[in-house]
Design a protein around this motif. Sequence first.
Motif, PDB file in Angstrom:
ATOM      1  N   ILE A  73       0.688  -1.021  -0.156  1.00  0.00           N
ATOM      2  CA  ILE A  73       0.022  -0.091  -0.098  1.00  0.00           C
ATOM      3  C   ILE A  73       1.225   1.145  -0.424  1.00  0.00           C
ATOM      4  CG2 ILE A  73      -1.800   1.428   1.090  1.00  0.00           C
ATOM      5  CD1 ILE A  73      -2.893  -1.312   2.538  1.00  0.00           C
ATOM      6  N   SER A  74       1.706   1.600   0.998  1.00  0.00           N
ATOM      7  CA  SER A  74       2.526   2.224   1.013  1.00  0.00           C
ATOM      8  C   SER A  74       3.148   2.549  -0.766  1.00  0.00           C
ATOM      9  CB  SER A  74       3.876   2.405   2.185  1.00  0.00           C
ATOM     10  OG  SER A  74       5.301   1.226   1.538  1.00  0.00           O
ATOM     11  N   ARG A  75       3.867   1.446  -1.607  1.00  0.00           N
ATOM     12  CA  ARG A  75       3.921   1.853  -2.727  1.00  0.00           C
ATOM     13  C   ARG A  75       3.224   2.218  -3.739  1.00  0.00           C
ATOM     14  NH1 ARG A  75       8.138  -2.809  -4.445  1.00  0.00           N
ATOM     15  NH2 ARG A  75       8.843  -0.610  -6.191  1.00  0.00           N
ATOM     16  N   GLU A  76       1.783   1.999  -3.501  1.00  0.00           N
ATOM     17  CA  GLU A  76       1.000   2.055  -4.743  1.00  0.00           C
ATOM     18  C   GLU A  76       0.944   3.534  -4.277  1.00  0.00           C
ATOM     19  OE1 GLU A  76      -3.575   0.904  -5.572  1.00  0.00           O
ATOM     20  OE2 GLU A  76      -2.212  -0.290  -4.461  1.00  0.00           O
ATOM     21  N   LYS A  77       0.530   3.729  -2.783  1.00  0.00           N
ATOM     22  CA  LYS A  77       0.024   5.386  -2.647  1.00  0.00           C
ATOM     23  C   LYS A  77       1.348   5.909  -2.079  1.00  0.00           C
ATOM     24  CE  LYS A  77      -3.956   3.991  -2.729  1.00  0.00           C
ATOM     25  NZ  LYS A  77      -5.257   4.778  -4.196  1.00  0.00           N
ATOM     26  N   ASN A  78       2.197   5.763  -2.193  1.00  0.00           N
ATOM     27  CA  ASN A  78       4.104   7.039  -1.767  1.00  0.00           C
ATOM     28  C   ASN A  78       3.710   7.285  -1.153  1.00  0.00           C
ATOM     29  OD1 ASN A  78       5.919   8.294  -2.928  1.00  0.00           O
ATOM     30  ND2 ASN A  78       4.871  10.147  -3.785  1.00  0.00           N
ATOM     31  N   ILE A  79       3.361   6.593   0.491  1.00  0.00           N
ATOM     32  CA  ILE A  79       3.672   6.815   1.633  1.00  0.00           C
ATOM     33  C   ILE A  79       3.975   6.129   2.079  1.00  0.00           C
ATOM     34  CG2 ILE A  79       1.240   5.948   2.489  1.00  0.00           C
ATOM     35  CD1 ILE A  79       0.828   7.903   4.143  1.00  0.00           C
ATOM     36  N   SER A  80       5.462   6.377   3.395  1.00  0.00           N
ATOM     37  CA  SER A  80       5.456   5.391   4.157  1.00  0.00           C
ATOM     38  C   SER A  80       4.983   4.800   4.734  1.00  0.00           C
ATOM     39  CB  SER A  80       6.771   6.051   4.803  1.00  0.00           C
ATOM     40  OG  SER A  80       6.230   7.086   6.132  1.00  0.00           O
ATOM     41  N   VAL A  81       5.364   3.282   5.245  1.00  0.00           N
ATOM     42  CA  VAL A  81       4.563   2.921   6.420  1.00  0.00           C
ATOM     43  C   VAL A  81       4.358   3.153   7.925  1.00  0.00           C
ATOM     44  CG1 VAL A  81       4.991   0.766   7.701  1.00  0.00           C
ATOM     45  CG2 VAL A  81       5.425   0.487   4.786  1.00  0.00           C
ATOM     46  N   THR A  82       6.046   3.732   7.513  1.00  0.00           N
ATOM     47  CA  THR A  82       5.453   4.679   9.088  1.00  0.00           C
ATOM     48  C   THR A  82       4.549   5.292   9.310  1.00  0.00           C
ATOM     49  OG1 THR A  82       8.120   4.266   9.817  1.00  0.00           O
ATOM     50  CG2 THR A  82       6.489   5.849  10.662  1.00  0.00           C
ATOM     51  N   ARG A  83       4.082   6.132   8.147  1.00  0.00           N
ATOM     52  CA  ARG A  83       3.281   7.303   8.057  1.00  0.00           C
ATOM     53  C   ARG A  83       1.370   6.601   8.953  1.00  0.00           C
ATOM     54  NH1 ARG A  83       0.992  11.810  10.313  1.00  0.00           N
ATOM     55  NH2 ARG A  83       0.044  12.820   8.937  1.00  0.00           N
TER      56      ARG A  83
END
Length: 248
Positions: free
Chosen positions: A217-227
């Motif tokens: 999901i983080s790669r698809e949505k361009n957001i870090s896992v931590t965030r």
Amino acid sequence: MRDYIKRVIIALIMALCVSLLFLGGKHSEASMQVNKEMKDGWIWPADGIVSDTYGTRMGKHKGIDIAGKLNTPVLAVADGQVVKSYYSNTYGNVVFIKHPSHLVTVYAHLNKRNVFQGQKIKQGTVIGKMGETGQATGIHLHFETHQQEWRYDKKFALDPEKILGKADTGETVRGGIAASNGVVLEASSHIKFNHEDKIKVTNQQYIVKQGDTLYSISREKNISVTRIKELNHLSTDLIKPKQILNIH
């Protein structure tokens, strides 16, 4: 004289112990009342997907969230009387109902309120429509249960699932369905939502699909896992299909 003082102190200590036992009995009576409510069969307040549960956000989330489509009917979970019906900057359109058991239920972020203060209502009455008013992210019902009274510090908050029945994040529930032996009848397995059509999510949210991970999901949505974990108050990487995640 000293012996007399000692006897007085001992008597005071014994009186205090008896008082504490009495208070403990009262607490047990309150617990028994909650158990009675469970047997009386409260119903779930709305159709939708459980998007957050009690005790998350470092213990600050004192209710459960049910995500659904705009204007989904919101039902009174049991007979009672409306003690508050107004607009709050945080809760948005909100309704408070006091029940004969002295438990208070709260229905927040409504798009519309159908009831007024002082009105007596029956279980299943449509008290409003689901929305996203107040400080809400996405369309959902925020539902709380309190013993005796609602307080700003939510001192008397009670996990609604102790009465409604257990339903994990991502599970589908249906308004009007009661719990039986702590398990929600016809929850998730009996109801099929086409999520894109039925559940309206904003571009700031994402519905977890089978096979998704926080990393994918983080790669698809361009957001870090931590965030993602910060936005959703996740303490682990565990996510489930149908779970609704905030991604902005």
